[in-house]
Design an enzyme around this catalytic site. Structure first.
Site, PDB file in Angstrom:
ATOM      1  N   HIS A  12       0.836  -1.201   0.000  1.00  0.00           N
ATOM      2  CA  HIS A  12       0.000   0.000   0.000  1.00  0.00           C
ATOM      3  C   HIS A  12       0.875   1.257   0.000  1.00  0.00           C
ATOM      4  O   HIS A  12       0.595   2.221  -0.732  1.00  0.00           O
ATOM      5  CB  HIS A  12      -0.919  -0.038   1.222  1.00  0.00           C
ATOM      6  CG  HIS A  12      -1.882   1.082   1.325  1.00  0.00           C
ATOM      7  ND1 HIS A  12      -2.895   1.288   0.419  1.00  0.00           N
ATOM      8  CD2 HIS A  12      -1.993   2.076   2.245  1.00  0.00           C
ATOM      9  CE1 HIS A  12      -3.596   2.355   0.772  1.00  0.00           C
ATOM     10  NE2 HIS A  12      -3.065   2.858   1.879  1.00  0.00           N
ATOM     11  N   GLN A  55       3.941   1.564  -1.150  1.00  0.00           N
ATOM     12  CA  GLN A  55       4.568   1.695  -2.467  1.00  0.00           C
ATOM     13  C   GLN A  55       3.566   2.233  -3.485  1.00  0.00           C
ATOM     14  O   GLN A  55       3.909   3.055  -4.342  1.00  0.00           O
ATOM     15  CB  GLN A  55       5.123   0.342  -2.928  1.00  0.00           C
ATOM     16  CG  GLN A  55       6.318  -0.124  -2.132  1.00  0.00           C
ATOM     17  CD  GLN A  55       7.490   0.822  -2.271  1.00  0.00           C
ATOM     18  OE1 GLN A  55       7.877   1.496  -1.324  1.00  0.00           O
ATOM     19  NE2 GLN A  55       8.061   0.902  -3.438  1.00  0.00           N
ATOM     20  N   ASP A  56       2.327   1.782  -3.378  1.00  0.00           N
ATOM     21  CA  ASP A  56       1.268   2.260  -4.262  1.00  0.00           C
ATOM     22  C   ASP A  56       1.050   3.758  -4.062  1.00  0.00           C
ATOM     23  O   ASP A  56       0.954   4.518  -5.032  1.00  0.00           O
ATOM     24  CB  ASP A  56      -0.016   1.484  -3.994  1.00  0.00           C
ATOM     25  CG  ASP A  56      -1.128   1.860  -4.952  1.00  0.00           C
ATOM     26  OD1 ASP A  56      -0.868   1.958  -6.172  1.00  0.00           O
ATOM     27  OD2 ASP A  56      -2.262   2.051  -4.479  1.00  0.00           O
ATOM     28  N   HIS A  57       0.998   4.182  -2.818  1.00  0.00           N
ATOM     29  CA  HIS A  57       0.855   5.612  -2.525  1.00  0.00           C
ATOM     30  C   HIS A  57       2.005   6.410  -3.115  1.00  0.00           C
ATOM     31  O   HIS A  57       1.800   7.480  -3.707  1.00  0.00           O
ATOM     32  CB  HIS A  57       0.820   5.846  -1.007  1.00  0.00           C
ATOM     33  CG  HIS A  57      -0.547   5.908  -0.440  1.00  0.00           C
ATOM     34  ND1 HIS A  57      -1.309   7.052  -0.438  1.00  0.00           N
ATOM     35  CD2 HIS A  57      -1.300   4.955   0.158  1.00  0.00           C
ATOM     36  CE1 HIS A  57      -2.462   6.798   0.133  1.00  0.00           C
ATOM     37  NE2 HIS A  57      -2.490   5.536   0.501  1.00  0.00           N
TER      38      HIS A  57
END
Length: 113
Positions: free
Chosen positions: A80, A82-84
């Site tokens: 999450h 890394q996604d942000h």
């Protein structure tokens, strides 16, 4: 929860924090550019870059650990985070493009008067 898991969660949450701040700064830069406040918009991009630097330091720490053979459990929070971070980077790239577009619009409006 063990100490390694807690540390990974803290690192992940710090990435989320800095990525969120960077994204907010980039969005504010777009708003300022829309108002033709280009110096302020570029300052917000600079603030976003500072936040990215902080997030990248954390990422680098994780990469160095792995290069040294220290294995980290990949959990949903890290994914999450890394996604942000990647989303915030995209928003910043788009903000830079939009600043340029608004600068062109302002020049065209000035020439049409």
């Amino acid at each position: 929860m063990n100490e390694i898991t807690e540390n990974m969660q803290m690192l992940s949450f710090n990435i989320i924090l800095h990525a969120g701040n960077a994204r907010s700064n980039a969005m504010e830069a777009i708003k300022l550019a829309k108002e033709f406040k280009f110096d302020e918009a570029r300052n917000k991009i600079s603030e976003a870059d500072n936040e990215f630097t902080e997030a990248h330091h954390i990422q680098t720490e994780l990469l160095q650990d792995e290069a040294e053979g220290k294995q980290h459990e990949v959990n949903v929070i890290l994914v999450h985070a890394q996604d942000h971070l990647m989303t915030a980077m995209t928003v910043k790239d788009l903000a830079n493009e939009m600043i340029e577009i608004y600068e062109r619009i302002e020049r065209l409006e000035d020439h049409s008067k």
